[in-house]
Design a protein around this motif. Structure first.
Motif, PDB file in Angstrom:
ATOM      1  N   TYR A 231       5.708  -3.201  10.774  1.00  0.00           N
ATOM      2  CA  TYR A 231       4.783  -3.829   9.832  1.00  0.00           C
ATOM      3  C   TYR A 231       3.352  -3.418  10.127  1.00  0.00           C
ATOM      4  CZ  TYR A 231       8.758  -6.916   9.024  1.00  0.00           C
ATOM      5  OH  TYR A 231      10.002  -7.406   8.732  1.00  0.00           O
ATOM      6  N   GLY A 232       2.606  -3.181   9.051  1.00  0.00           N
ATOM      7  CA  GLY A 232       1.172  -2.927   9.150  1.00  0.00           C
ATOM      8  C   GLY A 232       0.464  -3.843   8.169  1.00  0.00           C
ATOM      9  N   LEU A 233      -0.665  -4.431   8.598  1.00  0.00           N
ATOM     10  CA  LEU A 233      -1.396  -5.358   7.750  1.00  0.00           C
ATOM     11  C   LEU A 233      -2.854  -4.941   7.691  1.00  0.00           C
ATOM     12  CD1 LEU A 233      -1.079  -7.977   6.119  1.00  0.00           C
ATOM     13  CD2 LEU A 233      -1.723  -9.223   8.181  1.00  0.00           C
ATOM     14  N   LEU A 234      -3.381  -4.838   6.480  1.00  0.00           N
ATOM     15  CA  LEU A 234      -4.773  -4.471   6.271  1.00  0.00           C
ATOM     16  C   LEU A 234      -5.459  -5.629   5.543  1.00  0.00           C
ATOM     17  CD1 LEU A 234      -6.977  -2.283   6.418  1.00  0.00           C
ATOM     18  CD2 LEU A 234      -6.123  -1.437   4.226  1.00  0.00           C
ATOM     19  N   PRO A 235      -6.263  -6.423   6.272  1.00  0.00           N
ATOM     20  CA  PRO A 235      -6.944  -7.556   5.615  1.00  0.00           C
ATOM     21  C   PRO A 235      -8.071  -7.035   4.724  1.00  0.00           C
ATOM     22  CG  PRO A 235      -7.522  -7.467   7.934  1.00  0.00           C
ATOM     23  CD  PRO A 235      -6.536  -6.371   7.693  1.00  0.00           C
ATOM     24  N   ILE A 236      -7.995  -7.362   3.448  1.00  0.00           N
ATOM     25  CA  ILE A 236      -8.990  -6.941   2.468  1.00  0.00           C
ATOM     26  C   ILE A 236      -9.346  -8.169   1.629  1.00  0.00           C
ATOM     27  CG2 ILE A 236      -9.399  -5.543   0.413  1.00  0.00           C
ATOM     28  CD1 ILE A 236      -7.496  -3.499   1.467  1.00  0.00           C
ATOM     29  N   ASN A 237     -10.602  -8.396   1.407  1.00  0.00           N
ATOM     30  CA  ASN A 237     -11.019  -9.484   0.530  1.00  0.00           C
ATOM     31  C   ASN A 237     -11.845  -8.901  -0.599  1.00  0.00           C
ATOM     32  OD1 ASN A 237      -9.916 -11.903   1.645  1.00  0.00           O
ATOM     33  ND2 ASN A 237     -11.227 -11.555   3.420  1.00  0.00           N
ATOM     34  N   ILE A 238     -11.149  -8.416  -1.613  1.00  0.00           N
ATOM     35  CA  ILE A 238     -11.791  -7.864  -2.797  1.00  0.00           C
ATOM     36  C   ILE A 238     -11.272  -8.670  -3.990  1.00  0.00           C
ATOM     37  CG2 ILE A 238     -12.090  -5.849  -4.271  1.00  0.00           C
ATOM     38  CD1 ILE A 238     -11.490  -4.116  -1.806  1.00  0.00           C
ATOM     39  N   GLY A 239     -12.112  -9.469  -4.570  1.00  0.00           N
ATOM     40  CA  GLY A 239     -11.689 -10.325  -5.675  1.00  0.00           C
ATOM     41  C   GLY A 239     -10.592 -11.259  -5.213  1.00  0.00           C
ATOM     42  N   ASN A 240      -9.474 -11.277  -5.928  1.00  0.00           N
ATOM     43  CA  ASN A 240      -8.343 -12.127  -5.554  1.00  0.00           C
ATOM     44  C   ASN A 240      -7.407 -11.468  -4.537  1.00  0.00           C
ATOM     45  OD1 ASN A 240      -9.221 -14.142  -7.247  1.00  0.00           O
ATOM     46  ND2 ASN A 240      -7.866 -13.575  -8.942  1.00  0.00           N
ATOM     47  N   LEU A 241      -7.627 -10.200  -4.258  1.00  0.00           N
ATOM     48  CA  LEU A 241      -6.798  -9.479  -3.293  1.00  0.00           C
ATOM     49  C   LEU A 241      -7.155  -9.914  -1.883  1.00  0.00           C
ATOM     50  CD1 LEU A 241      -4.678  -7.266  -2.768  1.00  0.00           C
ATOM     51  CD2 LEU A 241      -6.549  -5.615  -2.740  1.00  0.00           C
ATOM     52  N   ASN A 242      -6.165 -10.446  -1.162  1.00  0.00           N
ATOM     53  CA  ASN A 242      -6.392 -10.972   0.180  1.00  0.00           C
ATOM     54  C   ASN A 242      -6.017  -9.976   1.265  1.00  0.00           C
ATOM     55  OD1 ASN A 242      -5.074 -12.737   2.594  1.00  0.00           O
ATOM     56  ND2 ASN A 242      -6.955 -13.681   1.787  1.00  0.00           N
ATOM     57  N   SER A 243      -4.889  -9.246   1.079  1.00  0.00           N
ATOM     58  CA  SER A 243      -4.468  -8.272   2.090  1.00  0.00           C
ATOM     59  C   SER A 243      -3.413  -7.329   1.519  1.00  0.00           C
ATOM     60  CB  SER A 243      -3.913  -8.981   3.327  1.00  0.00           C
ATOM     61  OG  SER A 243      -2.758  -9.717   3.002  1.00  0.00           O
ATOM     62  N   LEU A 244      -3.235  -6.208   2.207  1.00  0.00           N
ATOM     63  CA  LEU A 244      -2.185  -5.240   1.900  1.00  0.00           C
ATOM     64  C   LEU A 244      -1.262  -5.150   3.114  1.00  0.00           C
ATOM     65  CD1 LEU A 244      -4.261  -2.344   0.298  1.00  0.00           C
ATOM     66  CD2 LEU A 244      -2.908  -4.077  -0.880  1.00  0.00           C
ATOM     67  N   ARG A 245       0.034  -5.071   2.831  1.00  0.00           N
ATOM     68  CA  ARG A 245       1.010  -4.956   3.920  1.00  0.00           C
ATOM     69  C   ARG A 245       1.901  -3.746   3.642  1.00  0.00           C
ATOM     70  NH1 ARG A 245       5.443  -9.392   6.045  1.00  0.00           N
ATOM     71  NH2 ARG A 245       6.770  -8.600   4.399  1.00  0.00           N
ATOM     72  N   HIS A 246       2.205  -3.021   4.708  1.00  0.00           N
ATOM     73  CA  HIS A 246       3.075  -1.846   4.639  1.00  0.00           C
ATOM     74  C   HIS A 246       4.259  -2.117   5.563  1.00  0.00           C
ATOM     75  CE1 HIS A 246       3.549   2.762   5.475  1.00  0.00           C
ATOM     76  NE2 HIS A 246       4.536   2.278   4.735  1.00  0.00           N
ATOM     77  N   VAL A 247       5.478  -2.096   4.997  1.00  0.00           N
ATOM     78  CA  VAL A 247       6.700  -2.293   5.784  1.00  0.00           C
ATOM     79  C   VAL A 247       7.447  -0.959   5.809  1.00  0.00           C
ATOM     80  CG1 VAL A 247       8.841  -3.594   6.051  1.00  0.00           C
ATOM     81  CG2 VAL A 247       6.844  -4.694   5.012  1.00  0.00           C
ATOM     82  N   ILE A 248       7.655  -0.435   7.004  1.00  0.00           N
ATOM     83  CA  ILE A 248       8.392   0.816   7.196  1.00  0.00           C
ATOM     84  C   ILE A 248       9.733   0.467   7.839  1.00  0.00           C
ATOM     85  CG2 ILE A 248       8.401   3.095   8.276  1.00  0.00           C
ATOM     86  CD1 ILE A 248       5.346   2.813   8.544  1.00  0.00           C
ATOM     87  N   THR A 249      10.823   0.955   7.249  1.00  0.00           N
ATOM     88  CA  THR A 249      12.157   0.718   7.796  1.00  0.00           C
ATOM     89  C   THR A 249      12.820   2.058   8.094  1.00  0.00           C
ATOM     90  OG1 THR A 249      12.314  -1.285   6.466  1.00  0.00           O
ATOM     91  CG2 THR A 249      14.356  -0.483   7.430  1.00  0.00           C
ATOM     92  N   PRO A 250      12.685   2.554   9.336  1.00  0.00           N
ATOM     93  CA  PRO A 250      13.412   3.772   9.698  1.00  0.00           C
ATOM     94  C   PRO A 250      14.865   3.417  10.041  1.00  0.00           C
ATOM     95  CG  PRO A 250      12.003   3.087  11.507  1.00  0.00           C
ATOM     96  CD  PRO A 250      11.785   2.111  10.388  1.00  0.00           C
ATOM     97  N   SER A 251      15.776   4.323   9.702  1.00  0.00           N
ATOM     98  CA  SER A 251      17.195   4.086   9.928  1.00  0.00           C
ATOM     99  C   SER A 251      17.861   5.397  10.326  1.00  0.00           C
ATOM    100  CB  SER A 251      17.813   3.543   8.646  1.00  0.00           C
ATOM    101  OG  SER A 251      19.201   3.446   8.737  1.00  0.00           O
ATOM    102  N   LEU A 252      18.728   5.331  11.327  1.00  0.00           N
ATOM    103  CA  LEU A 252      19.488   6.488  11.788  1.00  0.00           C
ATOM    104  C   LEU A 252      20.958   6.095  11.779  1.00  0.00           C
ATOM    105  CD1 LEU A 252      19.399   9.357  13.012  1.00  0.00           C
ATOM    106  CD2 LEU A 252      19.235   8.273  15.255  1.00  0.00           C
ATOM    107  N   SER A 253      21.804   6.921  11.141  1.00  0.00           N
ATOM    108  CA  SER A 253      23.224   6.573  11.072  1.00  0.00           C
ATOM    109  C   SER A 253      24.107   7.788  11.335  1.00  0.00           C
ATOM    110  CB  SER A 253      23.567   5.969   9.707  1.00  0.00           C
ATOM    111  OG  SER A 253      23.402   6.912   8.692  1.00  0.00           O
ATOM    112  N   PHE A 254      25.335   7.494  11.746  1.00  0.00           N
ATOM    113  CA  PHE A 254      26.363   8.503  11.957  1.00  0.00           C
ATOM    114  C   PHE A 254      27.634   8.004  11.273  1.00  0.00           C
ATOM    115  CE2 PHE A 254      30.085   9.921  14.443  1.00  0.00           C
ATOM    116  CZ  PHE A 254      29.993  11.277  14.190  1.00  0.00           C
ATOM    117  N   THR A 255      28.246   8.864  10.439  1.00  0.00           N
ATOM    118  CA  THR A 255      29.481   8.527   9.735  1.00  0.00           C
ATOM    119  C   THR A 255      30.552   9.546  10.108  1.00  0.00           C
ATOM    120  OG1 THR A 255      28.214   7.627   7.891  1.00  0.00           O
ATOM    121  CG2 THR A 255      30.519   8.152   7.461  1.00  0.00           C
ATOM    122  N   PHE A 256      31.762   9.048  10.348  1.00  0.00           N
ATOM    123  CA  PHE A 256      32.884   9.920  10.698  1.00  0.00           C
ATOM    124  C   PHE A 256      34.064   9.626   9.793  1.00  0.00           C
ATOM    125  CE2 PHE A 256      36.894  10.576  13.021  1.00  0.00           C
ATOM    126  CZ  PHE A 256      36.819  11.953  13.202  1.00  0.00           C
TER     127      PHE A 256
END
Length: 185
Positions: free
Chosen positions: A80-105
């Protein structure tokens, strides 16, 4: 542990399909999820085809059973990444990164150790003819698969103040990418 089961019966060609799936996700170190999974399928047919020495296909009445499976293991986490911004009604931006590694046989079911002699007719030419080909339950996989997959999913969210003083959370961008590799192909 998750368990699901489904049975499908189709009488036209005398086939019955049974399938079950089991997974057991485990959280490791409170932030890392490892999920082993196995999918099982059993198929029954009551009519099947064989090839004679001239290569002509003939239909036979008789029972054939096929048990196939494939398995996988997936490891993933959320960052998770959070960028606090107070521009008008915008309070913050959040970035969620989900890395995944899999193996199928998935094994080669024409191999005798996986039941191949029950699923395939061995012809004099050395070729193997699938008893299940053309049936309701479908042909038998005869290619081994070992697939490695890396994926990264991104979700960008905005936290916006509403008129009542509360907050609305909205996803405004989703960006997903993945790459896979099967060393056997």
């Amino acid at each position: 542990t998750t368990w699901s089961n489904s049975d499908i019966i189709k009488r036209k060609y005398g086939g019955i399909k049974h399938s079950a799936q089991m997974s057991a996700p485990q959280t490791v170190f409170r932030w890392f999820i490892i999920n082993p999974n196995i999918s099982l399928q059993e198929d029954w047919i009551f009519n099947y085809k064989i090839k004679n020495q001239t290569g002509e296909e003939k239909e036979k009445v008789g029972f054939k059973r096929r048990f196939t499976w494939h398995s996988s293991v997936t490891a993933k986490t959320n960052l998770y990444g959070l960028l606090p911004i107070n521009i008008g009604n915008l309070n913050s931006l959040r970035h969620v990164i989900t890395p995944s590694l899999s193996f199928t046989f998935q094994p080669d079911f024409s191999d005798a150790k996986y039941g191949g002699s029950s699923y395939f007719q061995q012809l004099d030419s050395g070729e193997k003819f699938d008893y299940f080909e053309g049936s309701y339950v479908g042909s038998t996989s005869h290619n081994e698969k070992r697939t490695y997959r890396l994926s990264v999913n991104n979700v960008f969210q905005a936290k916006i103040r509403d008129e009542g003083g509360g907050y609305i959370k909205a996803n405004f961008l989703t960006l997903n990418s993945s790459i896979s590799y099967n060393p056997i192909e």
